[in-house]
Design an enzyme around this catalytic site. Structure first.
Site, PDB file in Angstrom:
ATOM      1  N   LYS A   1       0.842  -1.210   0.000  1.00 33.68           N
ATOM      2  CA  LYS A   1       0.000   0.000   0.000  1.00 33.68           C
ATOM      3  C   LYS A   1       0.874   1.254   0.000  1.00 33.68           C
ATOM      4  O   LYS A   1       0.673   2.162  -0.803  1.00 33.68           O
ATOM      5  CB  LYS A   1      -0.928   0.033   1.238  1.00 33.68           C
TER       6      LYS A   1
ATOM      7  N   ARG B   1     -10.034   1.076   7.950  1.00 35.43           N
ATOM      8  CA  ARG B   1      -9.693  -0.314   8.265  1.00 35.43           C
ATOM      9  C   ARG B   1     -10.830  -1.033   8.970  1.00 35.43           C
ATOM     10  O   ARG B   1     -10.700  -2.217   9.270  1.00 35.43           O
ATOM     11  CB  ARG B   1      -8.482  -0.325   9.201  1.00 35.43           C
TER      12      ARG B   1
ATOM     13  N   ARG C   1      11.903  -6.997   5.533  1.00 38.54           N
ATOM     14  CA  ARG C   1      12.050  -5.604   5.978  1.00 38.54           C
ATOM     15  C   ARG C   1      12.589  -5.561   7.414  1.00 38.54           C
ATOM     16  O   ARG C   1      13.447  -4.743   7.725  1.00 38.54           O
ATOM     17  CB  ARG C   1      10.706  -4.878   5.903  1.00 38.54           C
TER      18      ARG C   1
ATOM     19  N   ARG D   1      10.615  -1.718  12.296  1.00 40.13           N
ATOM     20  CA  ARG D   1       9.304  -1.401  12.883  1.00 40.13           C
ATOM     21  C   ARG D   1       8.990  -2.368  14.008  1.00 40.13           C
ATOM     22  O   ARG D   1       9.230  -3.565  13.894  1.00 40.13           O
ATOM     23  CB  ARG D   1       8.236  -1.493  11.796  1.00 40.13           C
TER      24      ARG D   1
ATOM     25  N   ARG E   1      -1.464  -9.141  12.993  1.00 38.02           N
ATOM     26  CA  ARG E   1      -1.861  -8.121  12.007  1.00 38.02           C
ATOM     27  C   ARG E   1      -2.673  -8.761  10.873  1.00 38.02           C
ATOM     28  O   ARG E   1      -3.652  -8.184  10.399  1.00 38.02           O
ATOM     29  CB  ARG E   1      -0.616  -7.423  11.440  1.00 38.02           C
TER      30      ARG E   1
END
Ligand code: AP5
Ligand code: MG
Length: 193
Positions: A13, A88, A127, A135, A146
């Site tokens: 996104k 969301r 990542r 993160r 998630r």
């Protein structure tokens, strides 16, 4: 144009919204980025949101609705903007419609980025391993949470937009360039309709 990007964590996104924002020359509004910025600045709002984010849960609706509501009133959003990671929940989607309608505005398009789950997990773990600034929610504990939150709370939002004729599904696999070409096609089709 007012365009929403929806997709599970790691669907691309942010990557794609950033590209489309510079292509259309409109702002890119990521609620995740806004909440992380608030956390870094040490604000009350940031502290509240951080606890939810770290555990892979959603921040409370009223909190994100408020920050988005203030942001879309800024003059740079007058020509349109791209929503990334918002709405969301059904409640957020209804609130967004309500706020836009106060200014006689409405969404033009909702892009659902579709990516297989094993590829999502690979991207997020990659990542976590390579990012300069890792993160807090790219962890083997938070990632499944998630994904579960996406399935239970965000997937129903797809039906909300499908029923309104706004939803376009985009294959989010392949290189970022390939995905962007599909998005550009969907946006151009909408612009010429
Ligand atoms: P948010 O920041 O929105 O995170 P997310 O949706 O969980 O996931 P990402 O941002 O990591 O994924 P993305 O789809 O943007 O993919 P990206 O382009 O980064 O939200 C974080 C948290 O904030 C939430 O869990 C919640 O707590 C809170 N929050 C945010 N919004 C909220 C709301 N509306 N209501 C309540 N709470 C909210 O790509 C991911 C990785 O893959 C990158 O490393 C990228 O380089 C790579 N990549 C991208 N495209 C490709 C490709 N085509 N091929 C290979 N790799 C790729
Ligand atoms: Mg993102």
């Amino acid at each position: 144009m007012l365009i929403v990007f929806i997709g599970p964590p790691g669907a691309g996104k942010g990557t794609q919204a950033q590209r489309l924002a510079s292509h259309l020359n409109v702002p890119h509004l990521s609620t995740g980025e806004m909440l992380r910025d608030a956390e870094e600045s040490g604000t009350e709002l940031g502290r509240k949101a951080a606890a939810f984010m770290k555990n892979g849960q959603l921040a409370p609706d009223e909190l994100v609705v408020k920050i988005i509501g203030q942001r879309i009133e800024q003059p740079d959003c007058a020509r349109g903007c791209l929503f990334d990671g918002f709405p969301r929940t059904i409640n957020q989607a209804e609130e967004l419609d309500r706020q836009l309608s106060l200014d006689q505005r409405a969404l033009d398009l909702v892009l659902e980025l579709h990516v297989e789950e094993d590829e999502l997990v690979r991207r997020l773990l990659r990542r976590a391993k390579h990012a300069d600034k890792p993160r807090a929610d790219d962890t083997p504990e938070a990632i499944p949470k998630r994904l579960e939150v996406y399935r239970s709370l965000t997937q129903p939002v797809l039906e909300y937009y499908r029923a309104r004729g706004l939803l376009r599904e985009i294959n989010g696999q392949g290189t970022p360039e390939q995905v962007f070409a599909r998005i550009r096609d969907a946006v151009e089709t909408r612009q010429s309709s």
